[in-house]
Design a protein around this motif. Sequence first.
Motif, PDB file in Angstrom:
ATOM      1  N   ALA A 139       0.933  -0.939   0.110  1.00 38.22           N
ATOM      2  CA  ALA A 139      -0.113  -0.018  -0.426  1.00 38.22           C
ATOM      3  C   ALA A 139       1.034   1.124   0.014  1.00 38.22           C
ATOM      4  N   ILE A 140       1.792   0.979   0.632  1.00 38.93           N
ATOM      5  CA  ILE A 140       2.965   2.268   0.477  1.00 38.93           C
ATOM      6  C   ILE A 140       3.581   2.864  -0.725  1.00 38.93           C
ATOM      7  N   ASP A 141       4.170   1.248  -1.295  1.00 40.60           N
ATOM      8  CA  ASP A 141       4.445   1.273  -2.740  1.00 40.60           C
ATOM      9  C   ASP A 141       2.884   2.376  -3.449  1.00 40.60           C
ATOM     10  N   ILE A 142       2.600   1.631  -3.583  1.00 42.64           N
ATOM     11  CA  ILE A 142       0.901   2.841  -3.910  1.00 42.64           C
ATOM     12  C   ILE A 142       1.141   3.919  -3.960  1.00 42.64           C
ATOM     13  N   LEU A 143       1.396   4.367  -2.784  1.00 37.46           N
ATOM     14  CA  LEU A 143       1.090   6.015  -2.522  1.00 37.46           C
ATOM     15  C   LEU A 143       2.040   6.303  -2.943  1.00 37.46           C
ATOM     16  N   GLU A 144       3.220   6.604  -2.676  1.00 45.24           N
ATOM     17  CA  GLU A 144       4.389   7.316  -2.897  1.00 45.24           C
ATOM     18  C   GLU A 144       4.522   7.156  -4.523  1.00 45.24           C
ATOM     19  N   ASN A 145       3.860   5.926  -5.609  1.00 45.89           N
ATOM     20  CA  ASN A 145       4.275   5.911  -6.908  1.00 45.89           C
ATOM     21  C   ASN A 145       2.982   6.371  -8.146  1.00 45.89           C
ATOM     22  N   ASP A 146       2.036   6.392  -7.127  1.00 42.89           N
ATOM     23  CA  ASP A 146       1.020   6.899  -8.418  1.00 42.89           C
ATOM     24  C   ASP A 146      -0.112   7.600  -7.340  1.00 42.89           C
ATOM     25  N   LYS A 147       0.421   8.728  -7.849  1.00 41.03           N
ATOM     26  CA  LYS A 147      -1.672   9.585  -7.274  1.00 41.03           C
ATOM     27  C   LYS A 147      -2.982   9.579  -7.278  1.00 41.03           C
ATOM     28  N   THR A 148      -3.145   8.825  -8.431  1.00 45.39           N
ATOM     29  CA  THR A 148      -4.095   8.598  -9.525  1.00 45.39           C
ATOM     30  C   THR A 148      -5.320   8.443  -8.193  1.00 45.39           C
ATOM     31  N   LEU A 149      -5.665   7.688  -7.662  1.00 43.75           N
ATOM     32  CA  LEU A 149      -5.779   7.126  -6.524  1.00 43.75           C
ATOM     33  C   LEU A 149      -6.645   8.223  -5.579  1.00 43.75           C
ATOM     34  N   LEU A 150      -5.680   8.879  -4.948  1.00 42.66           N
ATOM     35  CA  LEU A 150      -5.832  10.191  -4.603  1.00 42.66           C
ATOM     36  C   LEU A 150      -7.015  10.994  -5.061  1.00 42.66           C
ATOM     37  N   HIS A 151      -6.320  11.346  -6.551  1.00 38.56           N
ATOM     38  CA  HIS A 151      -6.825  12.367  -7.008  1.00 38.56           C
ATOM     39  C   HIS A 151      -8.049  11.846  -7.611  1.00 38.56           C
ATOM     40  N   SER A 152      -8.691  10.425  -7.828  1.00 37.44           N
ATOM     41  CA  SER A 152     -10.070  10.021  -7.839  1.00 37.44           C
ATOM     42  C   SER A 152     -10.512  10.234  -6.415  1.00 37.44           C
ATOM     43  N   LEU A 153      -9.675  10.425  -5.265  1.00 41.82           N
ATOM     44  CA  LEU A 153     -10.500  10.336  -4.347  1.00 41.82           C
ATOM     45  C   LEU A 153     -10.932  11.663  -4.386  1.00 41.82           C
ATOM     46  N   GLN A 154     -10.324  13.104  -4.320  1.00 44.88           N
ATOM     47  CA  GLN A 154     -11.159  13.837  -3.992  1.00 44.88           C
ATOM     48  C   GLN A 154     -12.168  14.434  -5.710  1.00 44.88           C
TER      49      GLN A 154
END
Length: 396
Positions: free
Chosen positions: A287-302
């Motif tokens: 999960a940390i790997d994903i958060l550090e390398n890919d911002k798309t999930l954060l953007h979709s959440l916003q």
Amino acid sequence: MFAHFQKELNRLKEKGLYRALKKVSSSVDTTVIINGREVILFSSNNYLGLANHPALKKAAISALQNYGSGAGASRLISGNLEIHEKLEQRIAAFKKCSAAIIFSTGYMANIGAITSLAGKNDLILSDQLNHASIIDACRLSEAETKIYPHKDFAALEEILRQAIRRHGKAGYNNIFFITDGIFSMDGDITPLPDLLKIAEQYNALVILDDAHATGVIGNNGGGTPEYFDIADNKRLIQIGTFSKAMGSLGGYVVGHELIVEFLINRARSFIYSTALPPSVVAASIAAIDILENDKTLLHSLQNNIDRFKKGIAEIGYDSMEIETPIIPIIIGDADLTMKFADALFEKGVYAPGIRPPTVPDNQSRIRVSLMSSHTEDQINTALSVFEEEGKRLGII
Ligand SMILES: Cc1ncc(COP(=O)(O)O)c(C=O)c1O
């Protein structure tokens, strides 16, 4: 033999406070089958949809094969696998702190950290809306605990001054301010820089429970400190969990090395509990790997927060200031709230009703939790059901 317990359960039923489990018989996703009915889920803390992510599952399976299903002992005996230390390094780096210690859950992290850091001759000032695990930890600690009104730092300071005056010349050994980062029922964010300023003035330490903020706010999902652009602050001790946006399980404390060293030696929920299973630890690292390398999930959440916020205001609901994926829609009356929640469920939308004592009287609400993986269609469907059922029940 059980008469007392039966009586107590009956009392809960009479007061409408009885709780019963709902059975989920599908994978953990935006659509789930609850009690045999397919519903769109708006009640999960799985904010980034990682709980069913292929990368987390793959990492967990591989760790299961490499290490086995359990750690077999507590960390200080023989359960300290290299993967535990790896996760501690990764979460410390992700949080831009120098050290970390992991616990079996976020609940246990609060219990372990607060009861060992705060003791006799210490003072705790705790926000009125802090999570139950903080409340329990304060009760279990031997520190004098005072509750301040929600995010009211002027009141906090007044309570603090009075306590110091009353306590006398010798003073407290340590003063702690404890707060959630994002509050779990109201979804609002604590003004952390203001709290740290007061902490500086009174030489206090701030314990921040960033369970709902990590992976959710801040440009990289770093949580409340990143949201306010606060670098590693020595006064700040952060607590968190891998069970929400990170889609896994396990709690942690991040901060100064000395604090971590102290907790390894003193936190009873760390010392006397078996280390987390390696598969769970591996999923957290993924999960940390994903958060550090890919911002798309954060953007979709916003995007989903913005979409829902706009939609719910257009329908005419009274929602509090919406800043995060936790969205309280205030109904007021407890019975009406539960009736509304049932009606939403019948129409295929699961967003739970929350009533006293979890929230104050006349503040009963539907609590919507958004995920990055909700589709536009799912959000639109939910909004139409909110509109239809809200009108039918005379709420809007
Ligand atoms: C603010 C807060 N702290 C701690 C916890 C406990 O975390 P966990 O579920 O990992 O035990 C929760 C979860 O409900 C929470 O909302």
